[in-house]
Design a protein around this motif. Structure first.
Motif, short mmCIF file in Angstrom:
data_model
loop_
_atom_site.label_atom_id
_atom_site.label_comp_id
_atom_site.label_asym_id
_atom_site.label_seq_id
_atom_site.Cartn_x
_atom_site.Cartn_y
_atom_site.Cartn_z
N ALA A 164 18.80 65.70 51.14
CA ALA A 164 18.97 65.67 49.68
C ALA A 164 18.56 67.00 49.06
N ARG A 165 19.20 67.34 47.95
CA ARG A 165 18.82 68.55 47.21
C ARG A 165 17.46 68.34 46.55
N GLY A 166 17.19 67.12 46.15
CA GLY A 166 15.91 66.77 45.55
C GLY A 166 15.74 65.27 45.58
N TRP A 167 14.50 64.82 45.49
CA TRP A 167 14.23 63.39 45.45
C TRP A 167 12.87 63.17 44.79
N GLY A 168 12.63 61.96 44.38
CA GLY A 168 11.35 61.62 43.79
C GLY A 168 11.28 60.15 43.47
N VAL A 175 13.23 54.96 43.08
CA VAL A 175 13.27 56.09 44.01
C VAL A 175 14.66 56.68 43.88
N TRP A 176 14.74 58.00 43.69
CA TRP A 176 16.02 58.65 43.46
C TRP A 176 16.18 59.84 44.39
N PHE A 177 17.44 60.21 44.58
CA PHE A 177 17.74 61.47 45.25
C PHE A 177 19.02 62.03 44.67
N GLU A 178 19.19 63.33 44.81
CA GLU A 178 20.40 64.00 44.35
C GLU A 178 20.96 64.86 45.47
N VAL A 179 22.28 64.88 45.52
CA VAL A 179 23.01 65.77 46.43
C VAL A 179 24.06 66.50 45.61
N PRO A 180 24.40 67.72 45.99
CA PRO A 180 25.45 68.43 45.24
C PRO A 180 26.80 67.79 45.47
N CYS A 181 27.62 67.84 44.45
CA CYS A 181 28.98 67.34 44.55
C CYS A 181 29.80 68.40 45.31
N PRO A 182 30.47 68.03 46.39
CA PRO A 182 31.24 69.02 47.14
C PRO A 182 32.37 69.62 46.30
N PRO A 183 32.67 70.88 46.50
CA PRO A 183 33.78 71.48 45.77
C PRO A 183 35.11 70.81 46.15
N GLY A 184 35.96 70.66 45.17
CA GLY A 184 37.29 70.12 45.44
C GLY A 184 37.40 68.63 45.33
N VAL A 185 36.29 67.90 45.16
CA VAL A 185 36.42 66.46 44.98
C VAL A 185 36.62 66.15 43.51
N CYS A 186 37.17 64.98 43.21
CA CYS A 186 37.52 64.64 41.83
C CYS A 186 36.47 63.76 41.18
N ALA A 187 35.23 64.26 41.17
CA ALA A 187 34.15 63.51 40.54
C ALA A 187 34.45 63.34 39.06
N PRO A 188 34.03 62.23 38.47
CA PRO A 188 34.26 62.00 37.06
C PRO A 188 33.57 63.05 36.21
N ALA A 189 34.14 63.33 35.08
CA ALA A 189 33.56 64.31 34.16
C ALA A 189 32.62 63.62 33.19
#
Length: 152
Positions: free
Chosen positions: A123-127, A137-151
């Motif tokens: 994970a990029r970060g967690w806590g 408990v949370w974690f974050e990962v970067p969204c890969p380039p080129g995927v169609c994540a919602p805006a």
């Protein structure tokens, strides 16, 4: 399953009172990752299956930890933006997660105690955030380039 918020970048799955919570959480997350083009569905051009598999592993670890140490998971929330995916799991124990100290060479093969190490590495970060009736408990990962994540 309770896929509330499924039309945008936030999805919520209620886990309290259900069974098979780890597999339910993985299936729910996999469906969201397909919708957000992290995984191919036959129509998507952009996808990142390796990043998606890391997310599924992390979801499994955090939900399993809530089962083992958190008095059971209550909910799983996925919040995806073009920049990052944030995953939160709430449970009924307000105590923060505790990382098991490094083990010696003879103990490293022992099962258990590796969840937070995996979280720290992938994970990029967690806590965690404690409240009166439990924690998140949370974690974050970067969204890969080129995927169609919602805006957002």
């Amino acid at each position: 399953m309770d896929p509330r918020g499924s039309t945008d970048g936030t999805r919520r799955l209620t886990l309290a009172g259900t069974t098979n919570v780890v597999s339910r959480s993985r299936d729910f997350t996999r469906e969201a990752l397909i919708a957000w083009c992290w995984l191919p569905d036959g129509e998507s051009a952009g996808s990142d299956p390796e990043a998606a598999e890391d997310v599924l592993l992390l979801v499994s670890e955090v939900v399993a930890n809530a089962c083992l140490h958190g008095r059971g998971p209550r909910a799983l929330v996925l919040d995806c933006s073009p920049e990052r995916l944030r995953v939160e799991v709430t449970d009924g124990n307000p105590a923060p997660p505790v990382r098991i100290p490094d083990r010696g060479p003879d103990e490293r093969a022992q099962p258990g105690g590796h969840g937070l190490l995996i979280l720290e590495r992938l994970a990029r970060g967690w806590g965690s955030e404690s409240g009166a009736d439990g924690k998140s408990v949370w974690f974050e990962v970067p969204c890969p380039p080129g995927v169609c994540a919602p805006a957002g």
